[in-house]
Design a protein around this motif. Structure first.
Motif, PDB file in Angstrom:
ATOM      1  N   PHE A   1      63.674  -3.540  30.129  1.00 30.17           N
ATOM      2  CA  PHE A   1      62.241  -3.054  29.535  1.00 30.17           C
ATOM      3  C   PHE A   1      62.786  -1.649  28.405  1.00 30.17           C
ATOM      4  O   PHE A   1      63.389  -1.685  27.743  1.00 30.17           O
ATOM      5  CB  PHE A   1      61.632  -1.946  30.650  1.00 30.17           C
ATOM      6  N   ALA A   2      61.267  -1.955  27.428  1.00 27.22           N
ATOM      7  CA  ALA A   2      60.514  -1.509  26.354  1.00 27.22           C
ATOM      8  C   ALA A   2      60.987  -0.213  26.246  1.00 27.22           C
ATOM      9  O   ALA A   2      59.325  -0.525  27.111  1.00 27.22           O
ATOM     10  CB  ALA A   2      60.502  -2.289  25.531  1.00 27.22           C
ATOM     11  N   PHE A   3      61.394   0.361  26.101  1.00 29.82           N
ATOM     12  CA  PHE A   3      60.676   2.135  26.022  1.00 29.82           C
ATOM     13  C   PHE A   3      60.364   2.579  24.815  1.00 29.82           C
ATOM     14  O   PHE A   3      61.388   2.321  23.615  1.00 29.82           O
ATOM     15  CB  PHE A   3      61.246   2.763  26.966  1.00 29.82           C
ATOM     16  N   MET A  25      56.769   9.509  28.224  1.00 30.72           N
ATOM     17  CA  MET A  25      57.490   8.048  27.967  1.00 30.72           C
ATOM     18  C   MET A  25      56.443   6.751  28.016  1.00 30.72           C
ATOM     19  O   MET A  25      56.364   6.587  29.259  1.00 30.72           O
ATOM     20  CB  MET A  25      58.743   8.187  28.763  1.00 30.72           C
ATOM     21  N   ASP A  26      56.736   5.855  27.148  1.00 34.61           N
ATOM     22  CA  ASP A  26      56.039   4.868  27.011  1.00 34.61           C
ATOM     23  C   ASP A  26      56.983   3.113  27.802  1.00 34.61           C
ATOM     24  O   ASP A  26      57.819   3.185  26.764  1.00 34.61           O
ATOM     25  CB  ASP A  26      55.425   4.779  25.701  1.00 34.61           C
ATOM     26  N   LEU A  27      57.008   2.785  28.933  1.00 36.71           N
ATOM     27  CA  LEU A  27      57.658   1.121  29.621  1.00 36.71           C
ATOM     28  C   LEU A  27      56.450   0.303  29.212  1.00 36.71           C
ATOM     29  O   LEU A  27      55.208   0.409  29.369  1.00 36.71           O
ATOM     30  CB  LEU A  27      57.522   2.275  31.607  1.00 36.71           C
ATOM     31  N   GLU A  28      56.499  -0.580  27.707  1.00 41.32           N
ATOM     32  CA  GLU A  28      56.230  -1.234  27.153  1.00 41.32           C
ATOM     33  C   GLU A  28      55.650  -2.847  28.055  1.00 41.32           C
ATOM     34  O   GLU A  28      55.226  -3.189  28.434  1.00 41.32           O
ATOM     35  CB  GLU A  28      56.300  -0.996  25.545  1.00 41.32           C
ATOM     36  N   HIS A  29      57.153  -3.443  28.295  1.00 37.91           N
ATOM     37  CA  HIS A  29      56.919  -4.656  28.772  1.00 37.91           C
ATOM     38  C   HIS A  29      58.727  -4.772  28.777  1.00 37.91           C
ATOM     39  O   HIS A  29      59.496  -4.433  29.056  1.00 37.91           O
ATOM     40  CB  HIS A  29      55.736  -5.876  27.282  1.00 37.91           C
ATOM     41  N   ILE A  30      58.966  -6.182  29.304  1.00 39.88           N
ATOM     42  CA  ILE A  30      59.892  -6.855  29.793  1.00 39.88           C
ATOM     43  C   ILE A  30      60.683  -7.470  28.751  1.00 39.88           C
ATOM     44  O   ILE A  30      59.740  -8.154  27.791  1.00 39.88           O
ATOM     45  CB  ILE A  30      60.526  -7.686  30.283  1.00 39.88           C
ATOM     46  N   VAL A  31      61.769  -7.268  28.007  1.00 41.42           N
ATOM     47  CA  VAL A  31      62.105  -7.448  26.949  1.00 41.42           C
ATOM     48  C   VAL A  31      62.833  -8.862  26.880  1.00 41.42           C
ATOM     49  O   VAL A  31      62.893 -10.128  26.567  1.00 41.42           O
ATOM     50  CB  VAL A  31      63.552  -6.347  25.612  1.00 41.42           C
ATOM     51  N   SER A  70      68.676  -3.189  33.988  1.00 37.55           N
ATOM     52  CA  SER A  70      69.597  -2.800  34.028  1.00 37.55           C
ATOM     53  C   SER A  70      69.836  -1.604  32.835  1.00 37.55           C
ATOM     54  O   SER A  70      70.944  -1.364  33.187  1.00 37.55           O
ATOM     55  CB  SER A  70      71.004  -3.896  33.797  1.00 37.55           C
ATOM     56  N   ASN A  71      68.874  -2.438  31.749  1.00 34.23           N
ATOM     57  CA  ASN A  71      68.804  -1.939  30.172  1.00 34.23           C
ATOM     58  C   ASN A  71      67.899  -1.205  29.411  1.00 34.23           C
ATOM     59  O   ASN A  71      66.362  -1.658  30.320  1.00 34.23           O
ATOM     60  CB  ASN A  71      69.357  -2.510  29.511  1.00 34.23           C
ATOM     61  N   GLY A  72      66.883   0.157  29.321  1.00 38.06           N
ATOM     62  CA  GLY A  72      66.245   0.033  28.261  1.00 38.06           C
ATOM     63  C   GLY A  72      66.967  -0.331  26.802  1.00 38.06           C
ATOM     64  O   GLY A  72      67.154   0.161  26.029  1.00 38.06           O
ATOM     65  N   ARG A  73      65.843  -0.842  25.898  1.00 36.23           N
ATOM     66  CA  ARG A  73      65.463  -0.590  24.616  1.00 36.23           C
ATOM     67  C   ARG A  73      64.290  -0.375  24.000  1.00 36.23           C
ATOM     68  O   ARG A  73      63.928  -0.405  24.388  1.00 36.23           O
ATOM     69  CB  ARG A  73      65.721  -2.339  23.971  1.00 36.23           C
ATOM     70  N   ALA A  74      65.423   0.978  23.159  1.00 38.57           N
ATOM     71  CA  ALA A  74      64.064   1.617  22.638  1.00 38.57           C
ATOM     72  C   ALA A  74      63.188   0.745  21.299  1.00 38.57           C
ATOM     73  O   ALA A  74      63.873  -0.135  20.909  1.00 38.57           O
ATOM     74  CB  ALA A  74      65.047   3.238  22.032  1.00 38.57           C
ATOM     75  N   ILE A  75      62.117   1.202  21.284  1.00 38.85           N
ATOM     76  CA  ILE A  75      61.662   0.653  20.575  1.00 38.85           C
ATOM     77  C   ILE A  75      61.364   1.314  18.817  1.00 38.85           C
ATOM     78  O   ILE A  75      60.508   2.273  18.625  1.00 38.85           O
ATOM     79  CB  ILE A  75      59.558   0.640  20.529  1.00 38.85           C
ATOM     80  N   ASN A  76      62.073   1.300  18.476  1.00 40.37           N
ATOM     81  CA  ASN A  76      62.415   2.063  17.187  1.00 40.37           C
ATOM     82  C   ASN A  76      62.992   1.378  16.079  1.00 40.37           C
ATOM     83  O   ASN A  76      63.117   0.186  15.820  1.00 40.37           O
ATOM     84  CB  ASN A  76      63.880   3.268  17.220  1.00 40.37           C
ATOM     85  N   ALA A  77      62.988   1.554  14.529  1.00 42.57           N
ATOM     86  CA  ALA A  77      63.255   0.689  13.328  1.00 42.57           C
ATOM     87  C   ALA A  77      64.980   0.719  13.415  1.00 42.57           C
ATOM     88  O   ALA A  77      65.816   1.407  13.782  1.00 42.57           O
ATOM     89  CB  ALA A  77      62.558   1.278  12.236  1.00 42.57           C
TER      90      ALA A  77
END
Length: 467
Positions: A129-131, A141-147, A219-226
């Motif tokens: 998931f993208a957060f 905390m924004d839980l935005e979409h499935i990556v 299983s994993n969260g991916r940060a929406i960062n630069a």
């Protein structure tokens, strides 16, 4: 298996965390793991500045985790650090987690159970998931979409598994690996210098080794960062900038992959047939990243002798790329407005007609302003409103879901993702996810409390790897 996988984690699994000058992000991740009281070994691979390294040593020394700091020269490349770290792992399974990302322990356990149950599997992971964390100042905390949501890759034919990987390519870098597979693929990619090649080759070699399992869990969260900017990170950008270099890199990539396939005792094709199939797979992978809508745009720019680097930033270039590479609703540039038609000169009859029309409009407005006559009959019901058109319906706003330490903003794309038939994000799944994420609080007092010490603490368990 002598007991549940969760009870055996310290002997089964090691988490490898590369970091580079991001003490706040690393503090967030390590505090999160400490609050969850994980007992598995953690290797922190730090190639940051001396000040950043002191912060890392201090952080690891205060949290009571089974963590070791390995330090590298600041020039170390990401995949080089991954490889060095993999050779310090002593457990049969390992995974890499970026310092600004997350790993969910329940998802980790489910993936390990899947690997233990299938000896032919090389790597397993769940859904990512993208957060975006907005704890500081907002408490959100924004839980935005499935990556990542591609299917498992389970063909008995190794090159068919390579085909399946590149048909719907999603990186395997952060999956849970058998340690010996992780070492082998990272060793094979180490001579390559471009991150794109290393990522693609490590994924391809992983599925040459065995199956890739997609377990129906988070299983994993991916940060929406630069992210750190890498050169030639997109295949078509590389083709525009230096096609000769891309061709040489691909020839080398192909040679390594052909050798890995033909060296397998269960592989029947010869090198020539294997190379031909890999060329077709690579061609269609490249084609997917070069949509037809960009062809004339690129060639017009190239024929016009204009700088290609500026073209890459153009929205007219980026939108077709996004549409071709992602499972998203197509995005379009707004159409250019058509020039207004010329206004012909009015005839005498038209002028009289316009004046008459304005007079009639004035009479109608006066009648509308008069009070309505008394109603003597029952009013007719209003006709039903037509159903909304999905194509023009307004965007559904995110749902606010209160948690233990913050409010979670759940975006519709998280629950209504393309693979929802295989992994349904139900209210129960959301409750388990937010319950785990309550432990992730990056901007708390721990950041200030873990400021760098003037000198490295003696006996802190840190070690220096190759630089």
């Amino acid at each position: 298996m002598t007991g549940p996988v969760g009870d055996r984690l310290p002997a089964l699994f090691t988490l490898v965390v590369p970091t580079y000058n991001r003490p706040h992000e690393l503090t967030a991740l390590m505090n999160y793991l400490a609050r969850l009281r994980v007992r598995f070994p953690i290797l922190v691979l730090d190639s940051g500045s001396e000040e950043s390294r002191r912060t890392t040593r201090n952080l690891v020394g205060h949290l009571g985790l089974s963590a070791t700091v390995l330090e590298y020269d600041s020039s170390a490349k990401p995949f080089d650090k991954f490889r060095y770290g993999s050779f310090r792992v002593t457990t049969p399974y390992a995974a890499i987690c970026a310092d600004d990302d997350l790993i969910l322990v329940d998802g980790l356990v489910a993936c390990l159970e899947a690997l233990e149950a299938d000896p032919q599997a090389a790597v397993a992971h769940g859904y990512y998931f993208a957060f975006t964390d907005r704890t500081r100042g907002e408490g959100l905390m924004d839980l935005e979409h499935i990556v990542y949501d591609s299917r498992s890759i389970e063909s008995p034919d190794p090159i068919a598994r390579v085909r399946d990987l590149f048909r719907d390519y999603q990186a395997l870098t952060y999956g849970i690996y058998r340690t010996h597979v992780l070492r082998d693929v990272l060793n094979a990619t180490s001579p390559f210098r471009h991150v794109l090649t290393q990522e693609l080759l490590s994924g391809a070699l992983s599925v040459v080794h065995g199956k890739m399992l997609r377990v129906p869990v988070f299983s994993n969260g991916r940060a929406i960062n630069a992210s750190h900017p890498y050169t030639r990170w997109h295949p078509f950008l590389w083709l525009m900038e230096d096609p000769e270099s891309l061709a040489k890199e691909y020839a080398w990539f192909r040679q390594v992959l052909v050798s890995a396939l033909t060296d397998r005792p269960d592989y029947a094709r010869d090198a020539a047939d294997t190379g031909r199939l890999l060329d077709l797979i690579a061609t269609f992978y490249l084609y997917r990243h070069t949509p037809p809508e960009t062809f004339d745009l690129i060639l017009d720019r190239a024929f016009g002798d204009q700088p290609m680097d500026r073209l890459w930033q153009d929205l007219a270039m980026q939108l077709p790329m996004i549409n071709s590479a992602e499972n998203v609703e197509p995005l379009f540039l707004p159409p250019q407005p058509a020039p207004p038609p010329p206004v012909p000169a009015r005839t005498t009859g038209e002028r009289i007609g316009r004046k008459l029309g304005r007079l009639i409009d004035k009479v109608m407005r006066l009648q509308a302003a008069a009070p309505p006559p008394a109603q003597t009959a029952e009013a007719l019901p209003l006709p039903p409103m037509p159903a909304p058109d999905p194509a023009t319906a307004p965007e559904v706003p995110p749902q606010d879901l209160p948690g233990g330490t913050r409010t979670y903003r759940i975006f519709p794309a998280l629950q209504h993702h393309p693979a929802s038939a295989r992994f349904a994000v139900t209210p129960e799944v959301l409750a388990a996810l937010t319950g785990a994420l309550d432990a992730y609080r990056p901007w708390d007092d721990a950041v200030e409390a873990l400021a760098p010490e003037p000198q490295p603490a003696a006996g802190d368990g840190s070690a220096h790897g190759p630089g």
